[in-house]
Enzyme design. Sequence first.
Site, PDB file in Angstrom:
ATOM      1  N   TRP A  15       0.831  -1.205   0.000  1.00 33.94           N
ATOM      2  CA  TRP A  15       0.000   0.000   0.000  1.00 33.94           C
ATOM      3  C   TRP A  15       0.866   1.256   0.000  1.00 33.94           C
ATOM      4  CZ3 TRP A  15      -3.534   2.512  -1.815  1.00 33.94           C
ATOM      5  CH2 TRP A  15      -4.389   3.406  -1.177  1.00 33.94           C
ATOM      6  N   LYS A 211     -13.204  -3.182   9.832  1.00 34.42           N
ATOM      7  CA  LYS A 211     -13.599  -3.929   8.629  1.00 34.42           C
ATOM      8  C   LYS A 211     -12.703  -5.145   8.412  1.00 34.42           C
ATOM      9  CE  LYS A 211     -10.053  -2.743   5.901  1.00 34.42           C
ATOM     10  NZ  LYS A 211      -9.248  -3.575   4.970  1.00 34.42           N
ATOM     11  N   ARG A 279      -6.450  -9.339   1.873  1.00 32.96           N
ATOM     12  CA  ARG A 279      -5.603 -10.411   2.418  1.00 32.96           C
ATOM     13  C   ARG A 279      -6.265 -11.105   3.607  1.00 32.96           C
ATOM     14  NH1 ARG A 279      -1.017  -6.325   4.829  1.00 32.96           N
ATOM     15  NH2 ARG A 279      -1.355  -5.418   2.788  1.00 32.96           N
ATOM     16  N   ASN A 280      -7.021 -10.362   4.421  1.00 27.45           N
ATOM     17  CA  ASN A 280      -7.687 -10.985   5.571  1.00 27.45           C
ATOM     18  C   ASN A 280      -8.719 -12.007   5.113  1.00 27.45           C
ATOM     19  OD1 ASN A 280      -6.753  -9.414   8.127  1.00 27.45           O
ATOM     20  ND2 ASN A 280      -7.125  -7.824   6.591  1.00 27.45           N
ATOM     21  N   LYS A 306       1.798  -8.148   6.997  1.00 26.24           N
ATOM     22  CA  LYS A 306       1.120  -8.601   8.201  1.00 26.24           C
ATOM     23  C   LYS A 306      -0.380  -8.741   7.982  1.00 26.24           C
ATOM     24  CE  LYS A 306       4.735  -8.762  10.882  1.00 26.24           C
ATOM     25  NZ  LYS A 306       5.205 -10.042  11.455  1.00 26.24           N
ATOM     26  N   GLN A 308      -3.892  -8.233   9.564  1.00 30.93           N
ATOM     27  CA  GLN A 308      -4.351  -7.307  10.590  1.00 30.93           C
ATOM     28  C   GLN A 308      -5.633  -7.740  11.293  1.00 30.93           C
ATOM     29  OE1 GLN A 308      -4.434  -4.217   7.612  1.00 30.93           O
ATOM     30  NE2 GLN A 308      -2.765  -3.113   8.576  1.00 30.93           N
TER      31      GLN A 308
END
Length: 359
Positions: A15, A211, A279-280, A306, A308
């Site tokens: 990002w 979110k 990604r989550n 990572k 989150q």
Amino acid sequence: MARQERVCLVGSGNWGSSISKIVGTNVSRLAKSSNNKWAERVNMWVHQEEVDGKNLTDIINTQHENVKYLPGVKLPDNVYAEPDLLKAAKDATLLIFVVPHQFIDKTCAQLKGHLPEGARVLSLIKGFYSEEGSPLQLISDKIRKSLDLDVTVLMGANIATDVAKEKFSETTIGFRDAGNAARWKQIIETPYFRVNLINDVPGVELCGALKNVVAVAAGFVDGLFPDDESTDNTKAAVMRLGLLEMRTFSRMYSGNVRDETFVESCGLGDVIASCYGGRNYKLSKKFVRSDKSLEQLEKEELNGQKLQGPDTAKVVYEWIDKHQATDRFPIMTSVYRICFEGRDPKKFLSDIAPAEPQA
């Protein structure tokens, strides 16, 4: 005479590199048309690592591409990768924070006392700052208190690679100082990256953090069913209920968030995007279908980045449990228990379903 604006990006992952493309392009244009009001060079702090035997900073500065975190996307020539944080931030008047939330404490400690008076910060960091024995804090509050600077926040439905490829997107800037917000919009907005301003820092930032938990829940849903079997109704329900839990938590935590924030890009928009492509979502879906832990999948799949959502679920659960409110947050509670207490993800839908009606 007004001082020259100098921009520094604190972070250079997927990002961070994507936003550097926008910022570098806009700052270069401003520098060439503003009679020396803007420095054209944009420093980007890069954690030094080697890629194929070469320093990543050297690769970025010669090839103008972050080959590890944003391969295939050319960065503007005026974006300069710097491995020393204090050198990168020297004389910066506008600092964009885009490091993983786990590293914010160390980053602020290094910068404290080394920034010019009146510098401004834009935080793109999604998460909370949590320290043993201390109240839960928003990342923007942690930065503001550590550095004594105004902190604006940017959150939205912004899958980094899509933004880097210039696919039309929206984002939300939450502000306290309207003048600073206008300045940030000046270097962030493009024809393909629309910026909306709203006077609601806590609401925008809470949406950005929470979110990720809803995205984990959406990943669980899709992981429970074969790919050729529709989950549209179920996932739509989880997304809507998750958004309601986001609003409920935000009101409990902050008390002064604005309702319209939740239908901005940072709210509804980001929930939709994250529950289909973030990604989550992706790793949570794989987690349900594999015998690997989320930590193992993170190491294997995220190329050093990572995850989150689980960390956010943990600090949120601890907060709502302390306030005896877990019954008001079935999705947040279930995500926490699956991620940290070993509860079977196959129990997720029954955990969030309403109780059987009484006869």
